[in-house]
Design an enzyme around this catalytic site. Structure first.
Site, short mmCIF file in Angstrom:
data_model
loop_
_atom_site.label_atom_id
_atom_site.label_comp_id
_atom_site.label_asym_id
_atom_site.label_seq_id
_atom_site.Cartn_x
_atom_site.Cartn_y
_atom_site.Cartn_z
N LEU A 1 0.67 -1.15 -0.07
CA LEU A 1 0.15 -0.49 0.33
C LEU A 1 0.81 1.16 0.14
O LEU A 1 1.72 1.01 0.40
CB LEU A 1 -1.00 -0.05 1.05
CG LEU A 1 -1.63 -1.20 1.61
CD1 LEU A 1 -2.57 -0.66 2.69
CD2 LEU A 1 -2.30 -1.35 0.00
N CYS A 2 -0.01 2.12 -0.87
CA CYS A 2 0.58 3.48 -0.79
C CYS A 2 0.54 4.85 0.52
O CYS A 2 0.54 5.73 0.41
CB CYS A 2 0.61 4.65 -1.87
SG CYS A 2 0.70 3.33 -3.65
N THR A 3 1.70 4.00 1.52
CA THR A 3 1.13 4.39 3.32
C THR A 3 2.57 3.81 3.90
O THR A 3 2.56 2.63 3.65
CB THR A 3 0.04 4.49 3.63
OG1 THR A 3 0.28 4.97 4.63
CG2 THR A 3 -0.25 3.26 3.87
#
Length: 398
Positions: free
Chosen positions: A347-349
């Site tokens: 995930l982009c976090t």
């Protein structure tokens, strides 16, 4: 981590089956051992006095095959939504063996509980009033009241219970006023008590101390009501270990202690209820995700996996990792030099961390990291739709 006699309880399957699963299933997946689930239920049931009922906490894992396995052994069910009521009924459960809880019950929730015939655990006078309006039977509707203890509770982490301000239940300090107000609603009758004050407790002594607190409150409630209680729900809290350094909960000590508590409280002639969820379902499951890449960033070793908090949220919530090992499909569990590794998802976090593991330093793309103890609070607790990645498969092994 290599599977040994000391570590096999952290993973649901032996090395050969883990390798078989990793080889035959290409994507992220959960696998559950239903035979282990049945064995754990039987073991816990055998450890407890006859007057103690077991209500499986559906929230821990609502998978239909798992619910069916427990229903087949006479389990009650602890439900907390209309959806969980439907799942328990579909698995063969009955309202006569069902309790229904939740701090913000909707009209639909209450109607589902009434339709099933479940014992509702009321959290305030609002629940009493709405049940009074909904109940059309000729005899009063029996309910439990959940009480938030004023003290005397021992716990490691306040996740679902404890003392202090709480969204759950009626504060013990205002119990007398609550009983007086509830008496105005003649179609609802308080017949039982719920006190749920700990989560994932590994110390039998602390659990039993909390159960004694529940019986102390129960005695006062019975005196305030002027009638006998038929059920005291002690909640859940039976824990499982997530690391080799942690002990296993001694369920035989819990059972022996509950026998002593019943003997000390001869005023109570009803049944006790335990709501185990994690203890029954957690050790039955493994989660598997393939390695996509590895890297070292400023001295910290990372392994990036196909799945992250969209599949396993618990490490982010609690700060505690699941036990892990690595499998090289077709070759088995990977051995060799090991190092502390941060496990990150896709995930982009930067929040997408699924814990750390003591894993081999030579992991490569295509290897599979297996997470143990993931039969509870995993698949349905995760941020499943974040970034629209595919859901992990679930496999039920008989």
């Amino acid at each position: 981590m290599i599977l040994t006699a000391a570590t096999t309880d952290l993973f649901a399957f032996d090395e050969a089956r883990l390798d078989e699963l990793a080889t035959s299933h290409p994507g992220p997946f959960f696998a559950y051992d239903l035979a282990a689930a049945r064995e754990r239920f039987d073991r816990l049931r055998a450890a407890l006095p006859a007057r103690v009922r077991l209500a499986y906490a559906v929230k821990s894992n609502p998978g239909l095959p798992l619910l069916e396995a427990f229903a087949g052994r006479g389990a009650w069910f602890d439900c907390a939504s209309a959806g969980e009521v439907s799942a328990a009924l579909a698995a063969g459960g009955t309202g006569a063996g069902m309790v229904f809880a939740g701090p913000a019950k909707t009209e639909r929730d209450l109607q589902a509980a009434l339709f099933a015939g479940a014992r509702v655990q009321v959290d305030g006078i609002e629940d009493i009033a709405r049940l009074h309006a909904l109940h059309t039977g000729e005899t009063p509707l029996a309910v439990n009241v959940r009480v938030n203890p004023a003290g005397g509770v021992s716990e490691v982490a306040s996740i679902i219970g404890g003392v202090g301000p709480s969204a759950f239940g009626v504060d013990e300090e205002v119990l007398e006023a609550f009983v007086t107000e509830a008496a105005r609603f003649e179609r609802v009758e308080i017949r039982g008590l719920q006190v749920f004050s700990a989560s994932n407790e590994l110390d039998a002594g602390r659990l039993l101390a909390n159960h004694r607190t529940a019986l102390r409150i129960g005695r006062r409630l019975q005196e305030l009501l002027g009638r006998e209680l038929d059920l005291v729900d002690l909640g859940g809290g039976l824990g499982i270990r997530y690391a080799l350094t942690e002990p296993n909960l001694d369920v035989r000590a819990v059972g022996a202690g509950l026998g002593r508590i019943l003997g000390e409280n001869d005023w109570f002639t009803g049944e006790l209820l335990l709501e185990p969820g994690r203890w029954l379902s957690g050790p039955t499951g493994v989660y598997a995700a393939r390695v996509v890449r590895t890297k070292v960033s400023r001295g910290e070793r990372f392994v990036m996996l196909e799945g992250g908090i969209n599949h396993l949220l618990r490490p982010l919530l609690t700060g505690q990792s699941f036990p892990t090992l690595a499998v090289r499909p077709g070759e088995g569990v990977v051995d060799g030099e090991r190092a502390t590794t941060t496990l990150a998802g896709p995930l982009c976090t930067s929040l997408d961390r699924v814990g750390t593991g003591d894993l081999p330093v030579d992991l490569r793309p295509g290897d599979v990291v297996m997470f143990g103890q993931t039969g509870a609070y995993a698949y349905t607790q995760a941020m499943s739709h974040f970034l629209s990645h595919a859901l992990p498969e679930q496999h039920w092994v008989c």
